[in-house]
Scaffold this motif. Structure first.
Motif, mmCIF file in Angstrom:
data_model
loop_
_atom_site.group_PDB
_atom_site.id
_atom_site.type_symbol
_atom_site.label_atom_id
_atom_site.label_comp_id
_atom_site.label_asym_id
_atom_site.label_seq_id
_atom_site.Cartn_x
_atom_site.Cartn_y
_atom_site.Cartn_z
ATOM 1 N N ASP A 223 0.860 -1.180 0.000
ATOM 2 C CA ASP A 223 0.000 0.000 0.000
ATOM 3 C C ASP A 223 0.899 1.233 0.000
ATOM 4 O O ASP A 223 1.220 1.800 1.046
ATOM 5 N N LEU A 224 1.330 1.643 -1.190
ATOM 6 C CA LEU A 224 2.328 2.703 -1.319
ATOM 7 C C LEU A 224 1.829 4.053 -0.826
ATOM 8 O O LEU A 224 2.628 4.893 -0.392
ATOM 9 N N GLU A 225 0.526 4.282 -0.887
ATOM 10 C CA GLU A 225 -0.013 5.572 -0.457
ATOM 11 C C GLU A 225 0.322 5.857 1.003
ATOM 12 O O GLU A 225 0.478 7.010 1.401
ATOM 13 N N ARG A 226 0.434 4.802 1.779
ATOM 14 C CA ARG A 226 0.751 4.958 3.203
ATOM 15 C C ARG A 226 2.146 5.544 3.414
ATOM 16 O O ARG A 226 2.442 6.124 4.459
ATOM 17 N N PHE A 227 3.015 5.389 2.414
ATOM 18 C CA PHE A 227 4.405 5.818 2.561
ATOM 19 C C PHE A 227 4.726 7.078 1.760
ATOM 20 O O PHE A 227 5.874 7.496 1.694
ATOM 21 N N LYS A 228 3.698 7.665 1.165
ATOM 22 C CA LYS A 228 3.901 8.888 0.397
ATOM 23 C C LYS A 228 3.427 10.094 1.200
ATOM 24 O O LYS A 228 2.379 10.059 1.828
ATOM 25 N N GLY A 229 4.191 11.153 1.141
ATOM 26 C CA GLY A 229 3.774 12.397 1.778
ATOM 27 C C GLY A 229 3.539 12.269 3.269
ATOM 28 O O GLY A 229 2.515 12.737 3.786
ATOM 29 N N VAL A 230 4.465 11.598 3.975
ATOM 30 C CA VAL A 230 4.338 11.453 5.428
ATOM 31 C C VAL A 230 4.315 12.840 6.063
ATOM 32 O O VAL A 230 5.185 13.672 5.808
ATOM 33 N N LYS A 231 3.314 13.086 6.904
ATOM 34 C CA LYS A 231 3.072 14.438 7.409
ATOM 35 C C LYS A 231 3.995 14.833 8.564
ATOM 36 O O LYS A 231 4.407 15.981 8.674
ATOM 37 N N LYS A 237 10.210 13.414 14.760
ATOM 38 C CA LYS A 237 10.339 11.986 15.048
ATOM 39 C C LYS A 237 11.707 11.683 15.650
ATOM 40 O O LYS A 237 11.832 10.861 16.563
ATOM 41 N N ARG A 238 12.735 12.357 15.163
ATOM 42 C CA ARG A 238 14.071 12.143 15.721
ATOM 43 C C ARG A 238 14.146 12.615 17.171
ATOM 44 O O ARG A 238 14.791 11.976 18.013
ATOM 45 N N ARG A 239 13.495 13.726 17.460
ATOM 46 C CA ARG A 239 13.482 14.201 18.853
ATOM 47 C C ARG A 239 12.800 13.188 19.757
ATOM 48 O O ARG A 239 13.237 12.944 20.883
ATOM 49 N N LEU A 326 9.074 6.521 10.830
ATOM 50 C CA LEU A 326 10.422 6.077 11.198
ATOM 51 C C LEU A 326 11.328 6.008 9.975
ATOM 52 O O LEU A 326 12.509 6.372 10.040
ATOM 53 N N LEU A 327 10.788 5.545 8.858
ATOM 54 C CA LEU A 327 11.577 5.487 7.628
ATOM 55 C C LEU A 327 11.936 6.890 7.149
ATOM 56 O O LEU A 327 13.071 7.149 6.724
ATOM 57 N N THR A 328 10.980 7.792 7.230
ATOM 58 C CA THR A 328 11.224 9.167 6.801
ATOM 59 C C THR A 328 12.287 9.839 7.674
ATOM 60 O O THR A 328 13.041 10.698 7.201
ATOM 61 N N ALA A 329 12.363 9.440 8.934
ATOM 62 C CA ALA A 329 13.350 10.014 9.855
ATOM 63 C C ALA A 329 14.726 9.378 9.703
ATOM 64 O O ALA A 329 15.673 9.782 10.376
ATOM 65 N N SER A 330 14.847 8.370 8.815
ATOM 66 C CA SER A 330 16.104 7.637 8.645
ATOM 67 C C SER A 330 16.796 8.020 7.342
ATOM 68 O O SER A 330 16.227 8.715 6.493
ATOM 69 N N ASP A 331 18.037 7.546 7.187
ATOM 70 C CA ASP A 331 18.838 7.881 6.003
ATOM 71 C C ASP A 331 19.166 6.666 5.134
ATOM 72 O O ASP A 331 19.335 6.800 3.923
ATOM 73 N N ILE A 332 19.282 5.492 5.752
ATOM 74 C CA ILE A 332 19.682 4.274 5.042
ATOM 75 C C ILE A 332 18.866 3.115 5.596
ATOM 76 O O ILE A 332 18.605 3.051 6.804
#
Length: 419
Positions: A223-231, A237-239, A326-332
């Protein structure tokens, strides 16, 4: 209007890839309009003239020219922390992962009775345990249906292994037994659906069937829509995690079980951390690792992390509902399984624009384009994992380039294409 009955069988419904794939399939087909889906007489079982649901997902034998919507039923042994709203469920508690002769026989009897009573047009089994019991029960019940119900055809038997267990799981003796069981049930299976071409090649290599026409590749849909445009903001999230905005964050999302190879990632992380020591000539930004997922190895892995002096560098977050954030807050993204049918978590990471470091096993090379969307290394290659991560840590522009290519490639694995 008579409905086409499709019965799905899976051992358990949890957060794992096979369960999510099955739930999305049931929901997706359940929403498909049935009008206009004509099933002509085929004259023989699984004949070439048989009706194919769009994109050849199922090939249906003689059904008397019926037109109708799909009636979906999902049979499982347990439901564990997943949303099954709107799904017609049948729970058979004896359907469990472990080997238990008494429970397995009871499960076989219950499946046999269910199939004989419901007379489905298709029985689609998922994963090895449910795949074996479900197919044997269908074979036995279909003979009874054929003799007792005049004019009723045999159900089509479909099997999706969701990755195989022919290496990385068991010793040679047990593995050979499983291979023999798979060869036996393949004889009366109409279609074997593989998640990737790599998985199909392995099944052919192990001689599961000599009939190449039995096999069909259908990627596990996301379900790709869930991973697009994370608000939620990356910084926020890092904090929450106590991680600096300047840190390079490497995330791994998979069950904490031996087959997933976390011990190799931890040993590689030690070598990556060693490059931050004074005097190495390789000082870099602060590096943090995040392990997301539950499983029985957590305590053992935490002990290993502490022993290697990585406490505070590797965070174990357990099961989470905020994977896109969590993915959006990550780099690799990193994963090092010994065996993997496809790797849904890899696609999710690519959909969020992360470059991937992964082992080149089974179906992963069909998902990750080496040197384009990520870096592939050999199974168990700790130095290879460390070097691949270091390459991406040191080169933000390469991370961005691979991440963008991964975002494009993830579009090939949408749920619409699977259904």
């Amino acid at each position: 209007m008579e409905k086409m009955k499709i019965l799905h069988i899976i051992t358990r419904l949890d957060r794992g890839g096979s369960a999510q794939n099955t739930i999305l399939t049931v929901r997706g087909l359940g929403r498909m309009p049935g009008a206009g889906c004509q099933i002509p007489d085929a004259g023989s079982r699984m004949a070439d003239t048989g009706y194919r649901i769009p994109d050849a997902r199922y090939q249906i034998p003689d059904a008397g020219g019926r037109i109708g919507k799909y009636e979906m039923t999902l049979v499982t042994g347990s439901v564990e922390d997943v949303d099954v709203t709107g799904i017609n469920l049948v729970i058979i508690p004896e359907l469990s992962r472990g080997l238990n002769p008494i429970k397995d026989i009871l499960c076989l009897i219950k499946l046999y009775n269910l199939i004989k009573t419901e007379k489905p047009d298709i029985v689609h089994t998922h994963s090895s345990k449910a795949g074996f019991l479900g197919r044997v029960a269908t074979k036995l019940a279909s003979s009874a249906i054929w003799h007792l119900a005049s004019g009723h055809r045999h159900p089509a038997i479909i099997y999706t292994p969701h990755g195989h267990i022919f290496y990385g799981y068991f010793n040679l003796v047990i593995t050979q037994i499983f291979i023999l069981l798979e060869r036996f049930t393949a004889k009366f299976t109409d279609k074997i659906i593989c998640l990737t071409d790599g998985e199909m090649k392995d099944l052919l290599k192990f001689g599961i069937s000599k009939d190449r026409g039995k096999f069909l590749t259908i990627h596990s849909g996301i379900d790709l829509e869930r991973f697009k445009g994370v608000k939620i903001a990356r910084e926020k999230k890092r904090r929450e995690l106590g991680i600096s905005e300047n840190s390079v964050v490497i995330i791994s999302h998979t069950r904490l079980v031996p087959i997933k190879g976390h011990k190799y990632i931890i040993e590689a992380a030690e070598r990556v951390a060693g490059c931050q020591m004074p005097g190495t000539g390789c000082q870099m930004a602060d590096i943090r690792f995040i392990f997301v997922g539950g499983g029985g190895l957590k305590s053992k892995l935490e002990i290993e992390v502490e022993k290697l002096g990585l406490k505070g560098k590797i965070l174990f977050l357990g099961e989470r509902d905020d994977i896109p954030e969590l993915l959006t807050a990550s780099d690799i993204f990193v994963t090092a399984p010994l065996n993997e049918g496809m790797g849904r978590a890899i696609v999710e990471a690519m959909a969020c624009g992360l470059p991937v470091v992964a082992t080149s096993v089974c179906g992963i090379p069909d998902v990750v384009k080496d040197g384009v969307t990520g870096i592939l290394v050999s199974s168990g290659d700790i130095d290879g994992l460390a070097n691949a991560m270091l390459t991406l840590i040191k080169d933000p522009s390469l991370r961005e380039k691979m991440g963008e290519e991964g975002r494009k490639r993830a579009e090939l694995f949408g749920v619409e294409g699977m259904v």
